[in-house]
Design an enzyme around this catalytic site. Structure first.
Site, PDB file in Angstrom:
ATOM      1  N   THR A  47      -3.186  16.809  24.826  1.00 32.19           N
ATOM      2  CA  THR A  47      -3.264  15.358  24.845  1.00 32.19           C
ATOM      3  C   THR A  47      -1.880  14.735  24.771  1.00 32.19           C
ATOM      4  O   THR A  47      -1.606  13.721  25.418  1.00 32.19           O
ATOM      5  CB  THR A  47      -4.138  14.871  23.670  1.00 32.19           C
ATOM      6  OG1 THR A  47      -5.432  15.448  23.810  1.00 32.19           O
ATOM      7  CG2 THR A  47      -4.267  13.367  23.670  1.00 32.19           C
TER       8      THR A  47
ATOM      9  N   HIS B 141     -32.078   8.634  -4.666  1.00 37.21           N
ATOM     10  CA  HIS B 141     -31.160   7.548  -5.013  1.00 37.21           C
ATOM     11  C   HIS B 141     -30.454   7.776  -6.343  1.00 37.21           C
ATOM     12  O   HIS B 141     -29.638   6.951  -6.754  1.00 37.21           O
ATOM     13  CB  HIS B 141     -31.926   6.217  -5.060  1.00 37.21           C
ATOM     14  CG  HIS B 141     -32.228   5.665  -3.694  1.00 37.21           C
ATOM     15  ND1 HIS B 141     -32.865   6.401  -2.734  1.00 37.21           N
ATOM     16  CD2 HIS B 141     -31.949   4.459  -3.124  1.00 37.21           C
ATOM     17  CE1 HIS B 141     -32.986   5.661  -1.631  1.00 37.21           C
ATOM     18  NE2 HIS B 141     -32.433   4.490  -1.849  1.00 37.21           N
TER      19      HIS B 141
ATOM     20  N   HIS C  31      -1.492  21.275  19.152  1.00 34.88           N
ATOM     21  CA  HIS C  31      -2.299  20.613  20.174  1.00 34.88           C
ATOM     22  C   HIS C  31      -1.392  19.962  21.219  1.00 34.88           C
ATOM     23  O   HIS C  31      -1.053  18.784  21.100  1.00 34.88           O
ATOM     24  CB  HIS C  31      -3.195  19.563  19.536  1.00 34.88           C
ATOM     25  CG  HIS C  31      -4.191  20.112  18.575  1.00 34.88           C
ATOM     26  ND1 HIS C  31      -3.881  20.459  17.276  1.00 34.88           N
ATOM     27  CD2 HIS C  31      -5.510  20.398  18.717  1.00 34.88           C
ATOM     28  CE1 HIS C  31      -4.965  20.923  16.664  1.00 34.88           C
ATOM     29  NE2 HIS C  31      -5.965  20.903  17.500  1.00 34.88           N
TER      30      HIS C  31
ATOM     31  N   GLY D 107     -13.435  12.930  20.378  1.00 31.89           N
ATOM     32  CA  GLY D 107     -13.980  13.233  19.056  1.00 31.89           C
ATOM     33  C   GLY D 107     -14.205  11.974  18.244  1.00 31.89           C
ATOM     34  O   GLY D 107     -15.243  11.806  17.594  1.00 31.89           O
TER      35      GLY D 107
ATOM     36  N   ASN E 115     -10.590  12.178  28.219  1.00 31.47           N
ATOM     37  CA  ASN E 115     -10.210  13.336  29.041  1.00 31.47           C
ATOM     38  C   ASN E 115     -11.339  14.341  29.188  1.00 31.47           C
ATOM     39  O   ASN E 115     -11.202  15.353  29.886  1.00 31.47           O
ATOM     40  CB  ASN E 115      -8.934  13.994  28.503  1.00 31.47           C
ATOM     41  CG  ASN E 115      -9.101  14.530  27.090  1.00 31.47           C
ATOM     42  OD1 ASN E 115     -10.151  15.078  26.748  1.00 31.47           O
ATOM     43  ND2 ASN E 115      -8.083  14.385  26.260  1.00 31.47           N
TER      44      ASN E 115
ATOM     45  N   GLU F 219     -21.913   2.590   4.811  1.00 31.57           N
ATOM     46  CA  GLU F 219     -21.027   2.931   3.694  1.00 31.57           C
ATOM     47  C   GLU F 219     -19.753   3.620   4.166  1.00 31.57           C
ATOM     48  O   GLU F 219     -18.680   3.415   3.604  1.00 31.57           O
ATOM     49  CB  GLU F 219     -21.767   3.826   2.694  1.00 31.57           C
ATOM     50  CG  GLU F 219     -23.031   3.214   2.097  1.00 31.57           C
ATOM     51  CD  GLU F 219     -24.251   3.342   2.989  1.00 31.57           C
ATOM     52  OE1 GLU F 219     -24.167   4.013   4.055  1.00 31.57           O
ATOM     53  OE2 GLU F 219     -25.301   2.765   2.648  1.00 31.57           O
TER      54      GLU F 219
ATOM     55  N   ASP G  81     -36.578   4.382  -7.915  1.00 32.60           N
ATOM     56  CA  ASP G  81     -36.259   4.792  -6.544  1.00 32.60           C
ATOM     57  C   ASP G  81     -36.214   6.313  -6.388  1.00 32.60           C
ATOM     58  O   ASP G  81     -36.286   6.827  -5.266  1.00 32.60           O
ATOM     59  CB  ASP G  81     -34.953   4.157  -6.063  1.00 32.60           C
ATOM     60  CG  ASP G  81     -35.178   2.755  -5.497  1.00 32.60           C
ATOM     61  OD1 ASP G  81     -36.340   2.428  -5.176  1.00 32.60           O
ATOM     62  OD2 ASP G  81     -34.210   1.998  -5.371  1.00 32.60           O
TER      63      ASP G  81
ATOM     64  N   HIS H 126      -6.167  22.208  24.785  1.00 31.55           N
ATOM     65  CA  HIS H 126      -6.434  21.231  23.724  1.00 31.55           C
ATOM     66  C   HIS H 126      -5.753  21.651  22.423  1.00 31.55           C
ATOM     67  O   HIS H 126      -5.037  20.869  21.820  1.00 31.55           O
ATOM     68  CB  HIS H 126      -7.936  21.085  23.513  1.00 31.55           C
ATOM     69  CG  HIS H 126      -8.308  20.293  22.298  1.00 31.55           C
ATOM     70  ND1 HIS H 126      -8.582  18.955  22.337  1.00 31.55           N
ATOM     71  CD2 HIS H 126      -8.426  20.664  20.994  1.00 31.55           C
ATOM     72  CE1 HIS H 126      -8.845  18.527  21.113  1.00 31.55           C
ATOM     73  NE2 HIS H 126      -8.763  19.542  20.279  1.00 31.55           N
TER      74      HIS H 126
ATOM     75  N   LEU I 289     -11.700  13.238  12.273  1.00 27.05           N
ATOM     76  CA  LEU I 289     -11.955  12.347  13.403  1.00 27.05           C
ATOM     77  C   LEU I 289     -12.793  11.129  13.028  1.00 27.05           C
ATOM     78  O   LEU I 289     -13.659  11.178  12.170  1.00 27.05           O
ATOM     79  CB  LEU I 289     -12.560  13.139  14.558  1.00 27.05           C
ATOM     80  CG  LEU I 289     -11.533  14.113  15.163  1.00 27.05           C
ATOM     81  CD1 LEU I 289     -12.185  15.049  16.167  1.00 27.05           C
ATOM     82  CD2 LEU I 289     -10.373  13.365  15.805  1.00 27.05           C
TER      83      LEU I 289
END
Lengths: 696, 696
Positions: free
Chosen positions: A35, A495, A32, A165, A194, A433, A491, A276, A122
């Site tokens: 960047t 769950h 890459h 991202g 970008n 979470e 539940d 990229h 990401l």
């Protein structure tokens, strides 16, 4: 505000960084470059002019932290590590993305010196950076809470470089909301806007107003637009001023939206998805070098004056380090107890005799393992100021609250139920979470405190990418997963974990710990805290389960083994009455009681059944072969596993003759006794399986 | 705007709904009464006054959809289903959260008539609702694209009730950003902002400005504050006006921030975490009934005039349905071809002879299975207008683009690379894997189109909660997971799946399909499309792999079996030279070629090795015992599994004598040939394992 010193040699160094990045990708043929090229001025500014760092001591306690959330642009970091002279050299850049090199495709913590965290998936970097900022505040609270803001040797900044991202991933949204809530003035994010990702112009999928979104989270938001004049002008001074303003804003995290052109100044590929994630190609690389005044025929060229300038970072770092050291030494002299605590933590040690404070739960009573865990956490917390944690909005279910610890929130966010202060020990993640997992990782990466976070076992699925990253980095995040089977009951199937224990155990390097009774919980927590080489998840029951009557050592006759055996991962809890087992019943957690009851029924029929409690298969596999053979003798091939979930984890222990008492389908909404009966998680089922195994 | 008809009997019906919710939780002893009580006016308004629905035909094509994203408040939905008379009766409410009842803890799709989607894991409902809204637009594009807005029988609204938890989850952020981007005017979210979650006042963890955040996404945002006067006034007319305004805004999704007091009017527990997830208790329930003018001594009381009023919904629904039917019939008469398409889709049928359009890949060439998949998708798309899909920003890597299909985005979001229109077939999720999963689920829940979404296999971890929910609901979402082993190479361990195949196979009801060559890809896609009973994930290589030379039927002698056998999940690809295998080599995907090469090496040494290609263990397990015995004869206990990932999935097939060629640790950054060699994924390793197995 400090004045930026910047001259044409700095410009040349930045251009060198760009060309090195393009050369490195070109050599290996993939990677890459885009960047790394266009973000070189920002990265150089941070590494050479802004951050407090010492290339000769990358582990310096007082350093600012740098997190490359846009991990695919690893060259952004590698090239700066090379330029500053902190370990990487040109040959390392030439070995980019090859077997055994220090420069893998994405930055890897523990692999390349100076990399604070493994990034690439990401969002994880930015989300964990929030954890770094949490930890910086909490550690300051432990060691130097009275110092005025900015004047403690424990004060420093966390800098993040993030990309489009990162900004799209949900984990970033969760963590960013928390960062604003927490008023993390020590967090500075440079968002490389970008507008190009793999599908080219991000307008095809990403048209939200990011500045407004971050304002809604309570962040300090600035935009630095290098395209604003119509020409592309890399106004480093403007970026520097924005960074200084961000540092000055002490009650809010800062995001600087830096509008760049990816791959600039590549004449043919800048501002496109092509640059990229692919090499420029020889012609385009040559053309780029010409634009920059570099010899298109040569590769990996660094001018003497450039490297001399950039390696000046070592002197700069040494000066900063000396200055800091004085303040640190003064702190140490004035705070001997706190210094002793810091020393203990940095040595990775627990206080002596910690085992003595573990709660002992009375045999014959019934206690849920989550309730036991709550007691154990509190007993340990009294001795371990480094222990802190909380829950993703399930405090009263997970029982993860350190009583009297105070909530880790700005005081103004105190509520009727929770009193907060910036140095509190109780974490409130909200219903987030995934951010919880990433933040816990950031906390333990930042420093030597131990942090835990709770949710229902089923929602480990929501945090799985962060759990995996903890395992890959071998950092000791602690996950508290309660309601660990269909026995959570009413539940219902959304769950109720079925495949979660098995699929968590499938993550290499994650310790999954499922204690069989309250006293196993005590030793499970102790063992988790003794270990620092990787993450652990502790799986705990909602429902009450019996506390076994135990002896002090190994199982013998009718005496059950001590819970201290938990540290071995699996152990003989109860020996076959005859002493030589006909069949082995291996169980975990709430199902161990079924194995124990089955052992008695089988004994009444003249069948000798050994019960093995196996709270952690990972710890068991670490034991030597002799111990493992002792617990699970090869000769005893009649075996039954008992766990209220998939049998998948157990097949390797069962062999051809073994049988599993398990649940291979989703759950249902009903009380847990009905579910266990309907799903065949019963003593009778264990007895029947044992006989079936014996009959093979 | 239509005028709201509302009188005191409606008030009484609302109060009845509250009391029924509290009674139901009280009876079973656990559950979530608070939101069901305070949100009763909003729910009643939607079901009785706003939504186009027909209690006597819950599957009516023209209905508005209702999604209870706050699934824990299932009584919000169950009580309205009872009141409108669409299936549930008082006895069902009395059986709340008990074994076999129609009223489980969380709403379950396929279990309770009228439930459009299983909810409970927070965020999934709202995120999938975005998919419902996508599908409504796409289906309109298929069947009635020329109709003016609001005038097609395919126009309707998607209503969502969401809570604080939904708004905090990252998947909601991802999907909400997409919803704004997509200008989904048919989506109306009522956000029950009661500021109470399990840890009580949400201020402890959630202080962002939600209205501003949704404005940043491009939503139409309204706030209805029932607390604004200082008194609590449930101003239903104000809410109704807001809903009408939301419906009127056709170019933006709408969120109505409804500020409520949870558990109102419970005198002692309203506005607290205590009423969120626990029964009120007898005294508090009695006190609440007194406040509402109900007899505190009685439970489950519904006045005659109340039920008569609410069951008027059936007449209202019949009238709406009749009106719609006229417009539908007119459409059908005017659009016979489109009607035929709709009929085919509703019957769950594929066009006849679809097999004929499958690409046939030439033996002896080398093709990555992702490249093959891209060709297959395009071949099928030409025949199947119901097939649409895309990628989470990895289109050129996943090869998921239907060429010429146009992008499913408002035209103004077209970019240089992608031309968009509201009815396009190419989906762009951005870097939002979790929302992609939830949106795909919403699309296939909404109607009979088939949608797929791609990312790297490693990022299945990011979307796992949505994948699990698809499996639990048994809906046919299609996940395209490319770069399916360490062979993705240089991106390194953060991007290399190790445990993913095994942990995905661990999800009950998910079909994991990993074709061995390009021709298996063709039949894998065909089989996936033939099936509608659950989700499937197809795992595809980055690297080129050989296309096998095959015969037309079963394996025989040196003739390999036809790829059509893929539908059986596992099949004998190549028989042992002798006809009777000494050892069976079971492999998937890119590793089948290793098994094939090993078979030849072994043959040269006089060992007969059968190669079984096992693209889908789930499909294989569905076959009858005779077929399974034929492929994996019990008598042949020498076995080797070959898969570049954990051996966990294979242990059940290997038995005591079998051996696995696998990877049990994280990957590394290097070219894939080096990785396969270093990690022992080689023909030699397969040969050695075969001999080892034979030697046992």
């Amino acid at each position: 505000m400090a004045t930026l010193q910047w001259d044409s040699l700095d410009d040349r160094a930045v251009d060198t960084a760009r060309v090195l990045a393009a050369d490195a990708v070109e050599k290996v043929g993939n990677g890459h470059p885009g960047t790394a090229m266009s973000l070189a001025p920002a990265a150089y500014l941070l590494f050479q002019k802004v951050m407090r760092r010492d290339p000769s001591d990358l582990d310096w306690l007082g350093r600012d932290r740098f997190i490359l959330s846009a991990g695919h642009s690893s060259l952004t970091q590698y090239v700066q590590l090379y330029l500053e002279g902190s370990g990487l050299e040109l040959d390392d850049l030439k070995a980019l993305r090859t077997w055994g090199s220090k420069t893998p495709g994405h930055p890897e913590y523990g692999h390349t010196a100076g990399v604070e965290i493994t990034t690439g998936p990401l969002g994880q970097g930015l989300a964990s950076a929030v954890g770094f900022a949490y930890a910086a505040r909490y550690e300051r609270g432990l060691f130097d809470p009275e110092a005025p803001a900015g004047e403690s040797p424990f004060d420093h900044f966390v800098y993040v470089v993030a990309g489009d991202g990162d900004l799209q991933e949900g984990v970033t949204s969760e963590a960013s909301s928390l960062a604003g809530h927490q008023q993390l003035g020590n967090l500075v994010v440079i968002y490389d806007s970008n507008q190009i990702s793999i599908e080219d112009d991000t307008n095809i999928a990403f048209t939200e107003d990011v500045a407004k979104r971050y304002e809604s989270y309570g962040w300090h938001v600035q935009t630095v637009d290098w395209k604003k004049t119509g020409e592309y002008v890399e106004d480093v001074a403007e970026l520097y001023a924005a960074i200084e303003a961000a540092k000055g804003e002490q009650a809010k995290p800062s995001i600087i939206i830096l509008k760049t052109i990816i791959g600039w100044p590549s004449p043919g590929k800048q501002n496109s998805g092509k640059i990229h994630g692919s090499a420029l190609g020889a012609a385009e690389l040559a053309a780029t070098k010409e634009v920059l005044g570099f010899d298109p025929e040569q590769s990996f060229v660094v001018a003497e004056d450039v490297i001399e300038r950039t390696r000046g970072a070592r002197e700069r770092g040494a000066a900063l380090h000396r200055e800091w050291q004085a303040s640190y030494d003064a702190w140490a002299a004035a705070n001997p107890e706190r210094k002793a605590l810091l020393d203990r933590l940095e040595a990775g040690e627990l206080p002596e005799g910690l085992e003595q404070v573990l709660p002992a739960f009375e045999a014959g009573t019934e206690v849920s393992t989550r309730a036991a865990s709550g007691k154990v956490i509190n007993a340990l917390a009294a001795e371990l100021p480094e222990l802190w944690g909380g829950s993703a909005d399930l405090a009263e279910s997970n029982l993860t609250t350190i009583n009297g610890g105070g909530s880790f929130v700005p005081s103004e966010h105190s509520t009727h139920e929770w009193a907060g202060n910036p140095y509190g020990r109780v974490l409130h993640f909200g219903i987030r979470e995934h951010a919880m997992g990433a933040i816990l990782n950031g906390i333990v990466l930042h420093g030597p405190t131990r942090a835990f976070g709770g949710t229902f076992l089923i929602f480990s699925d929501y945090m799985r990418p962060a759990v995996r990253l903890a395992a890959l980095m071998q950092v000791p995040s602690i996950f508290v997963w309660t309601h660990d089977s269909v026995a959570l009951g009413e539940d219902g199937p959304t769950h109720q974990p079925i495949e979660q224990l098995a699929s968590l155990r499938a993550i290499p390097g994650l310790d999954v710990v499922r204690p069989a009774d309250a006293n196993e919980v005590s030793y499970a927590w102790l063992e988790i805290l003794k270990r620092r080489g990787g993450p652990a998840g502790i799986a705990l029951t909602r429902q009450n389960i019996p506390v076994f009557e135990r002896g002090d050592g190994d199982a013998s006759g009718d005496v059950f083994a001590s819970a201290a055996n938990v540290s071995k991962g699996a152990y003989v809890l109860a020996e076959a009455a005859s002493g030589t087992p006909d069949v082995i019943l291996i169980a975990t957690g709430s199902e161990v009681q079924l194995a124990v009851a089955a052992r008695e029924q089988l004994a009444a029929e003249g069948i000798g059944a050994r019960v093995v409690s196996a709270p952690s298969l990972e710890w068991f596999e670490e034991q030597d072969a002799a111990y493992r053979e002792q617990v699970l003798p090869t000769a005893v091939t009649a075996r039954v596993s008992v766990e209220a979930g998939l049998s998948l984890s157990w097949q390797r222990y069962l062999g051809d003759r073994g049988r599993a008492v398990s649940i291979e389908h989703f759950g249902a909404s009903a009380d847990y006794k009905t579910l266990f009966r309907e799903f065949g998680i019963t003593t009778d089922a264990v007895v029947a399986a044992a006989k079936e195994s014996l009959a093979v």
